[in-house]
Design an enzyme around this catalytic site. Structure first.
Site, PDB file in Angstrom:
ATOM      1  N   LYS A  53     -58.387 -68.523  72.026  1.00 42.71           N
ATOM      2  CA  LYS A  53     -59.406 -68.434  70.971  1.00 42.71           C
ATOM      3  C   LYS A  53     -60.790 -68.299  71.593  1.00 42.71           C
ATOM      4  CE  LYS A  53     -56.565 -70.876  67.647  1.00 42.71           C
ATOM      5  NZ  LYS A  53     -56.086 -72.119  67.091  1.00 42.71           N
ATOM      6  N   GLN A  97     -57.585 -78.254  66.681  1.00 38.98           N
ATOM      7  CA  GLN A  97     -56.293 -77.700  67.103  1.00 38.98           C
ATOM      8  C   GLN A  97     -55.184 -78.699  66.788  1.00 38.98           C
ATOM      9  OE1 GLN A  97     -55.831 -74.540  68.444  1.00 38.98           O
ATOM     10  NE2 GLN A  97     -53.644 -74.960  68.309  1.00 38.98           N
ATOM     11  N   ASP A 120     -60.741 -72.659  59.559  1.00 37.17           N
ATOM     12  CA  ASP A 120     -59.277 -72.608  59.459  1.00 37.17           C
ATOM     13  C   ASP A 120     -58.811 -72.645  57.995  1.00 37.17           C
ATOM     14  OD1 ASP A 120     -57.625 -72.176  61.590  1.00 37.17           O
ATOM     15  OD2 ASP A 120     -57.558 -74.269  62.248  1.00 37.17           O
TER      16      ASP A 120
END
Ligand code: NAP
Length: 285
Positions: A53, A97, A120
């Protein structure tokens, strides 16, 4: 029947060009979109995803930072760190994460992230916005699937979409996005009775269960489109989709291969969401 392979790379590239243009415009007004990824512990797969990422963000000229914390971090310490990021005007996207250690309540943490920086799309506010069809941040893999369907001009309106898998990350949000686009959506999961009867009625079959080559020809309608999200690795680190593509070739009209199908879209959508967050936050300043 000729089966078309729906590769993610050209779709991702088209979007990256747009993201680059947006970054360029933001830089002209003195703003550099910044993504912060929080990782807790030493899980190797998570560390790999996080560095992918960061690399992708850096390559497009965005700013990015990985914040690493030991597994011993307490909920309060994590809350304080997220609070600092929420207040930092130079940070536009915050991502936690997953998975995180068991002693930290994932649902709590996701609620601490400012919904305006929740790139997200896991904050309940953004989940609610998706449900009622309002603009907000939506999860990246489902957004990537929508982009693939649009890019390859696969009709959605009025079509029967069957989704196998009901996770908050993939199954549920992709179903909601498709419902918002006038598809008729059926959700299936591990308790579904007579799964094959349902999957074989789908115009578009989306599989997100994490079981290598689970879906074979006898479970799919001839001429259907198959979107395969599954990523299962063997000991040699080879990756397998949830669909048995070789078995389906010649039977379905379209299928996303694994690898190189949906995979390339997820990170690109994350960068897209971060740039959107920067644009919106700048407006508010
Ligand atoms: P998850 O949270 O483990 O959810 C799996 C879902 O599959 C659950 O809803 C489960 O049902 C259902 N399921 C499991 N076995 C089943 C069976 N035999 N029949 C019917 N349904 C079954 O997984 P996820 O996070 O959604 O991920 C799914 C897969 O997609 C994984 O391989 C993951 O690595 C991959 N993935 C790929 C990307 C990408 O960018 N390409 C992104 C995210 C995930 P229950 O709810 O009843 O347990």
């Amino acid at each position: 029947m000729e089966t078309r392979l729906l590769y993610g790379q050209p779709v991702a590239q088209e979007l990256k060009n747009k993201i680059s243009t947006d970054i360029h415009s933001l830089k002209k007004v003195g703003s550099i979109p910044k993504l912060v990824v929080i990782i807790i512990g030493e899980d190797q797969a998570s560390l790999t995803y996080v560095s992918m990422k960061k690399k992708a963000a850096d390559k497009l000229g965005m700013s990015s930072e990985i914040l690493r914390f030991p597994p011993s971090i307490t909920e309060q310490q994590l809350k304080d760190e997220i609070s600092k990021l929420n207040k930092d005007m130079n940070v536009h996207g915050i991502l936690l994460q997953l998975p995180i250690p068991n002693h930290i309540n994932e649902k709590n943490v996701l609620e601490w992230i400012d919904p305006r920086k929740d790139v997200d799309g896991f904050h309940p506010t953004n989940v609610g916005r998706l449900t009622v069809g309002q603009p907000g941040f939506y999860p990246c893999t489902p957004l990537g699937i929508m982009r693939i369907l649009t890019f390859y001009e696969i009709p959605i309106k009025g079509k029967h979409v069957v989704i196998v898998g009901r996770s908050n990350i993939v199954g549920k949000p992709v179903g909601q996005l498709l419902l918002n686009k006038d598809a008729t959506v059926t959700f299936c999961h591990s308790k579904t009775e007579d799964l094959q009867e349902l999957t074989s009625r789908a115009d578009i079959l989306i599989i997100a269960i994490g079981k290598a080559h689970f879906i074979k020809r006898n479970a799919v309608k001839k001429g259907a489109t198959v979107i395969d999200i599954g990523n299962t690795f063997n000991e040699q680190k080879q990756v397998f989709g949830d669909a048995d593509m070789n078995d389906l070739k010649g039977h379905v009209a379209n299928i996303t291969p694994v690898p190189k199908g949906v995979g390339p879209m997820t990170i690109t959508m994350l960068l897209y969401n971060t740039v959107q967050a920067a644009k919106e936050l700048n407006k508010g300043e």
